[in-house]
Design a protein around this motif. Structure first.
Motif, PDB file in Angstrom:
ATOM      1  N   GLY A  26     -46.504 -18.882  29.348  1.00 25.13           N
ATOM      2  CA  GLY A  26     -46.892 -19.034  30.751  1.00 25.13           C
ATOM      3  C   GLY A  26     -45.927 -18.337  31.690  1.00 25.13           C
ATOM      4  O   GLY A  26     -46.332 -17.670  32.648  1.00 25.13           O
ATOM      5  N   ILE A  27     -44.629 -18.478  31.411  1.00 24.79           N
ATOM      6  CA  ILE A  27     -43.623 -17.808  32.231  1.00 24.79           C
ATOM      7  C   ILE A  27     -43.751 -16.291  32.096  1.00 24.79           C
ATOM      8  O   ILE A  27     -43.643 -15.550  33.091  1.00 24.79           O
ATOM      9  CB  ILE A  27     -42.216 -18.267  31.813  1.00 24.79           C
ATOM     10  N   TYR A  28     -43.993 -15.809  30.879  1.00 25.81           N
ATOM     11  CA  TYR A  28     -44.124 -14.364  30.666  1.00 25.81           C
ATOM     12  C   TYR A  28     -45.323 -13.801  31.429  1.00 25.81           C
ATOM     13  O   TYR A  28     -45.226 -12.720  32.038  1.00 25.81           O
ATOM     14  CB  TYR A  28     -44.264 -14.067  29.175  1.00 25.81           C
ATOM     15  N   ARG A  29     -46.424 -14.497  31.420  1.00 27.39           N
ATOM     16  CA  ARG A  29     -47.605 -14.001  32.132  1.00 27.39           C
ATOM     17  C   ARG A  29     -47.406 -14.036  33.642  1.00 27.39           C
ATOM     18  O   ARG A  29     -47.924 -13.181  34.361  1.00 27.39           O
ATOM     19  CB  ARG A  29     -48.833 -14.809  31.706  1.00 27.39           C
ATOM     20  N   ASP A  30     -46.649 -14.999  34.120  1.00 28.49           N
ATOM     21  CA  ASP A  30     -46.268 -14.969  35.537  1.00 28.49           C
ATOM     22  C   ASP A  30     -45.414 -13.736  35.834  1.00 28.49           C
ATOM     23  O   ASP A  30     -45.583 -13.078  36.871  1.00 28.49           O
ATOM     24  CB  ASP A  30     -45.470 -16.226  35.903  1.00 28.49           C
ATOM     25  N   ALA A  31     -44.517 -13.426  34.921  1.00 30.99           N
ATOM     26  CA  ALA A  31     -43.635 -12.273  35.117  1.00 30.99           C
ATOM     27  C   ALA A  31     -44.409 -10.963  35.102  1.00 30.99           C
ATOM     28  O   ALA A  31     -44.085 -10.028  35.837  1.00 30.99           O
ATOM     29  CB  ALA A  31     -42.549 -12.249  34.041  1.00 30.99           C
ATOM     30  N   LEU A  32     -45.445 -10.874  34.261  1.00 31.43           N
ATOM     31  CA  LEU A  32     -46.266  -9.662  34.235  1.00 31.43           C
ATOM     32  C   LEU A  32     -46.843  -9.361  35.612  1.00 31.43           C
ATOM     33  O   LEU A  32     -46.979  -8.194  35.999  1.00 31.43           O
ATOM     34  CB  LEU A  32     -47.402  -9.809  33.224  1.00 31.43           C
ATOM     35  N   ALA A  33     -47.187 -10.404  36.334  1.00 33.41           N
ATOM     36  CA  ALA A  33     -47.808 -10.217  37.645  1.00 33.41           C
ATOM     37  C   ALA A  33     -46.797 -10.149  38.781  1.00 33.41           C
ATOM     38  O   ALA A  33     -47.082  -9.558  39.820  1.00 33.41           O
ATOM     39  CB  ALA A  33     -48.799 -11.359  37.918  1.00 33.41           C
ATOM     40  N   GLN A  34     -45.606 -10.722  38.575  1.00 37.64           N
ATOM     41  CA  GLN A  34     -44.689 -10.881  39.702  1.00 37.64           C
ATOM     42  C   GLN A  34     -43.388 -10.102  39.597  1.00 37.64           C
ATOM     43  O   GLN A  34     -42.719  -9.920  40.616  1.00 37.64           O
ATOM     44  CB  GLN A  34     -44.343 -12.381  39.857  1.00 37.64           C
ATOM     45  N   ASP A  35     -43.002  -9.653  38.410  1.00 35.52           N
ATOM     46  CA  ASP A  35     -41.700  -9.000  38.276  1.00 35.52           C
ATOM     47  C   ASP A  35     -41.696  -7.632  38.959  1.00 35.52           C
ATOM     48  O   ASP A  35     -42.493  -6.758  38.597  1.00 35.52           O
ATOM     49  CB  ASP A  35     -41.343  -8.832  36.801  1.00 35.52           C
ATOM     50  N   PRO A  36     -40.827  -7.405  39.927  1.00 29.76           N
ATOM     51  CA  PRO A  36     -40.825  -6.110  40.636  1.00 29.76           C
ATOM     52  C   PRO A  36     -40.461  -4.934  39.736  1.00 29.76           C
ATOM     53  O   PRO A  36     -40.994  -3.833  39.903  1.00 29.76           O
ATOM     54  CB  PRO A  36     -39.777  -6.312  41.739  1.00 29.76           C
ATOM     55  N   ALA A  37     -39.544  -5.145  38.799  1.00 30.37           N
ATOM     56  CA  ALA A  37     -39.121  -4.039  37.934  1.00 30.37           C
ATOM     57  C   ALA A  37     -40.280  -3.552  37.069  1.00 30.37           C
ATOM     58  O   ALA A  37     -40.486  -2.337  36.919  1.00 30.37           O
ATOM     59  CB  ALA A  37     -37.948  -4.476  37.056  1.00 30.37           C
ATOM     60  N   PHE A  38     -41.047  -4.480  36.517  1.00 28.82           N
ATOM     61  CA  PHE A  38     -42.175  -4.067  35.684  1.00 28.82           C
ATOM     62  C   PHE A  38     -43.295  -3.467  36.536  1.00 28.82           C
ATOM     63  O   PHE A  38     -43.958  -2.511  36.127  1.00 28.82           O
ATOM     64  CB  PHE A  38     -42.714  -5.252  34.881  1.00 28.82           C
ATOM     65  N   ALA A  39     -43.500  -4.008  37.745  1.00 29.99           N
ATOM     66  CA  ALA A  39     -44.499  -3.436  38.641  1.00 29.99           C
ATOM     67  C   ALA A  39     -44.142  -1.998  38.994  1.00 29.99           C
ATOM     68  O   ALA A  39     -45.008  -1.114  39.026  1.00 29.99           O
ATOM     69  CB  ALA A  39     -44.620  -4.290  39.904  1.00 29.99           C
ATOM     70  N   ALA A  40     -42.861  -1.736  39.248  1.00 26.95           N
ATOM     71  CA  ALA A  40     -42.428  -0.375  39.549  1.00 26.95           C
ATOM     72  C   ALA A  40     -42.676   0.548  38.359  1.00 26.95           C
ATOM     73  O   ALA A  40     -43.088   1.706  38.526  1.00 26.95           O
ATOM     74  CB  ALA A  40     -40.945  -0.369  39.922  1.00 26.95           C
ATOM     75  N   ALA A  41     -42.459   0.044  37.137  1.00 21.16           N
ATOM     76  CA  ALA A  41     -42.710   0.855  35.939  1.00 21.16           C
ATOM     77  C   ALA A  41     -44.189   1.173  35.792  1.00 21.16           C
ATOM     78  O   ALA A  41     -44.562   2.288  35.382  1.00 21.16           O
ATOM     79  CB  ALA A  41     -42.200   0.122  34.701  1.00 21.16           C
ATOM     80  N   ARG A  42     -45.051   0.232  36.136  1.00 23.66           N
ATOM     81  CA  ARG A  42     -46.503   0.482  36.067  1.00 23.66           C
ATOM     82  C   ARG A  42     -46.907   1.578  37.048  1.00 23.66           C
ATOM     83  O   ARG A  42     -47.662   2.490  36.701  1.00 23.66           O
ATOM     84  CB  ARG A  42     -47.280  -0.793  36.382  1.00 23.66           C
ATOM     85  N   PHE A  43     -46.412   1.496  38.270  1.00 21.43           N
ATOM     86  CA  PHE A  43     -46.776   2.498  39.267  1.00 21.43           C
ATOM     87  C   PHE A  43     -46.200   3.866  38.907  1.00 21.43           C
ATOM     88  O   PHE A  43     -46.829   4.903  39.162  1.00 21.43           O
ATOM     89  CB  PHE A  43     -46.305   2.064  40.653  1.00 21.43           C
ATOM     90  N   GLU A  44     -45.008   3.862  38.313  1.00 22.66           N
ATOM     91  CA  GLU A  44     -44.429   5.126  37.862  1.00 22.66           C
ATOM     92  C   GLU A  44     -45.302   5.769  36.789  1.00 22.66           C
ATOM     93  O   GLU A  44     -45.490   6.989  36.760  1.00 22.66           O
ATOM     94  CB  GLU A  44     -43.024   4.886  37.322  1.00 22.66           C
ATOM     95  N   ASN A  45     -45.867   4.941  35.923  1.00 26.91           N
ATOM     96  CA  ASN A  45     -46.748   5.463  34.884  1.00 26.91           C
ATOM     97  C   ASN A  45     -48.038   6.015  35.484  1.00 26.91           C
ATOM     98  O   ASN A  45     -48.535   7.070  35.053  1.00 26.91           O
ATOM     99  CB  ASN A  45     -47.063   4.352  33.878  1.00 26.91           C
ATOM    100  N   VAL A  46     -48.585   5.321  36.478  1.00 35.19           N
ATOM    101  CA  VAL A  46     -49.800   5.807  37.140  1.00 35.19           C
ATOM    102  C   VAL A  46     -49.544   7.167  37.780  1.00 35.19           C
ATOM    103  O   VAL A  46     -50.368   8.093  37.687  1.00 35.19           O
ATOM    104  CB  VAL A  46     -50.279   4.789  38.199  1.00 35.19           C
TER     105      VAL A  46
END
Length: 438
Positions: A26-46
């Motif tokens: 549950g914590i990991y899935r929250d992090a998938l949606a909320q962690d700024p570092a991972f969000a930045a990595a997703r946008f970098e990939n896009v």
């Protein structure tokens, strides 16, 4: 009997809550949606995915339209004034027929997408490790806080008893001073542990965007398993090939090698097909309205462009590309060695961690027995209050060490899989099955 009740209180945790427990998944899935570092990595990939269509566009036809209007006014001495209005337009088409540099750019863009995908996969693994570490840091801080509270309570009982015994003359003031010192240290330790717990909770909050509450805890009798295969060098070999950082730098090296070839093509000929349609309209103000004429032109051709001399710039760019290629090769080798070292360290962390957990479990059992015997010895007069305090201290420390070793070993299991590039959500789910709602 009272002393035995005190001993039982030492080894128990008093953590209870009516809230629904939150687990690691549950914590990991929250992090998938909320962690700024991972969000930045997703946008970098896009963003990286767009490099290929941009490179491909250079080999496709392009069109352009230019239009304008010019005004001219002239006057000679003794002659009439004349003015001219000249609107014009040009429509041009260009189709590259041969450009080897464009082909290299396309190939490099394809490789850069491969590298970007590896970087995103690495970011996902990093998120799993960071979330798990932050999660278990909170659990360990909770355990330490509960232990320090129980320790303070136990020492408080010993202090009260020492004071009573001193008042009735069955013990010396030394026992009271010793119990007071242990109690004061326990109070300080409890404050430090409470502060550490708050810090660890805030660290997890920075990843999931909210304060964690009522986390599921590690089962007390959890069974930790050895790595499979049970061969450290096999894990090292897999890490050198499958680690995502290695994969990124391997692709970066391939891009750098192609950059050398691309720069060598800098003075190659290029061939383009072109077509244009243009026109201009000339009219004079001295003529009747509407008088004037359009002039049109159509052009089609094939153009060859071959640089003959660039002032040494091309040779300099080739040398620069060669140096960058050598640099990325060294970065790749460093990443391989780092991945191998990480795999070795994590493998030993699992195998030695399991052995340490087993040893600390035995030590905990021994310390419980030691405390019981010390309490009994104190009742019959062969042990002192200081002996009881020491036995209690050892028991608490053994429990702290055991909890820390368990969490460290679980994290070593996750880090080992991360080192070889195989860490997935299923692995977190496996760890999650070791947890239980408190």
């Amino acid at each position: 009997m009272k002393q035995k009740l005190i001993a039982a209180a030492i080894i128990c945790f008093f953590n209870s809550s009516n809230a629904v427990a939150v687990d690691l998944i549950g914590i990991y899935r929250d992090a998938l949606a909320q962690d700024p570092a991972f969000a930045a990595a997703r946008f970098e990939n896009v963003a990286a995915q767009e490099r290929l269509p941009q490179a491909q566009a250079a080999n496709k036809w392009s069109a352009g339209l230019a239009a304008g209007i010019n005004f001219a006014d002239s006057q000679r001495s003794g002659l009439s004034t004349s003015s001219t209005t000249t609107p014009s337009y040009t429509l041009s088409l260009l189709q590259p027929l041969y450009n080897p540099v464009n082909d290299r750019n396309i190939s490099q863009s394809e490789l850069s997408i491969t590298s970007a995908n590896a970087k995103l996969a690495d970011a996902r693994q990093d998120l799993m490790v960071r979330v798990s570490q932050a999660y278990f840091d909170v659990l360990l801080a909770q355990d330490n806080t509960a232990l320090s509270a129980a320790q303070k309570q136990a020492f408080s009982e010993q202090l009260a008893q020492a004071k009573r015994n001193f008042e009735v003359g069955t013990s010396t003031i030394v026992d009271t001073y010793e119990a007071q010192a242990r109690f004061d240290l326990a109070v300080a330790r409890e404050i430090a542990d409470q502060n550490d717990l708050e810090i660890k909770r805030r660290a997890l909050q920075s990843i999931i965007g909210k304060l964690p509450d009522n986390l599921s805890i590690l089962q007390p009798d959890v069974k930790l398993t050895q790595p499979l295969p049970a061969n450290m060098e096999a894990w090292v070999k897999t890490a050198e090939d499958g680690n995502f950082t290695v994969a990124q730098l391997r692709t970066t090296f391939a891009i750098a090698a192609q950059e050398v070839e691309k720069q060598k093509l800098g003075e190659s000929a290029t061939v383009n097909a072109s077509a244009s349609l243009g026109g201009s309209y000339a009219a004079k103000s001295s003529l009747p309205p509407g008088a004037g004429r359009w002039g049109n032109s159509v052009g089609v051709g094939v153009n060859l462009n071959m640089p003959l001399y660039t002032g040494g710039g091309m040779q300099s760019r080739v040398r620069e590309a060669l140096a960058n290629k050598d640099r990325t090769e060294q970065d790749l080798e460093r990443a391989r060695r780092s991945a191998a070292q990480g795999a070795r360290q994590s493998y030993l962390g699992v195998t030695n961690g399991i052995a340490q957990v087993n040893a600390l479990q035995a030590a905990l059992t021994s310390n419980k027995a030691s405390l019981d015997s010390t309490l009994l010895g104190k009742e019959v007069g062969v042990r002192t209050n200081v002996d009881v305090l020491n036995a209690q201290q050892q028991l608490f420390q053994a429990r702290r060490d055991l909890q820390a070793a368990r969490y460290t070993t679980v994290m070593s299991q996750l880090r080992l899989k991360s080192a070889v590039g195989s860490l997935k959500e299923e692995d977190l789910a496996e760890v999650n099955r070791m947890l239980v709602a408190k």
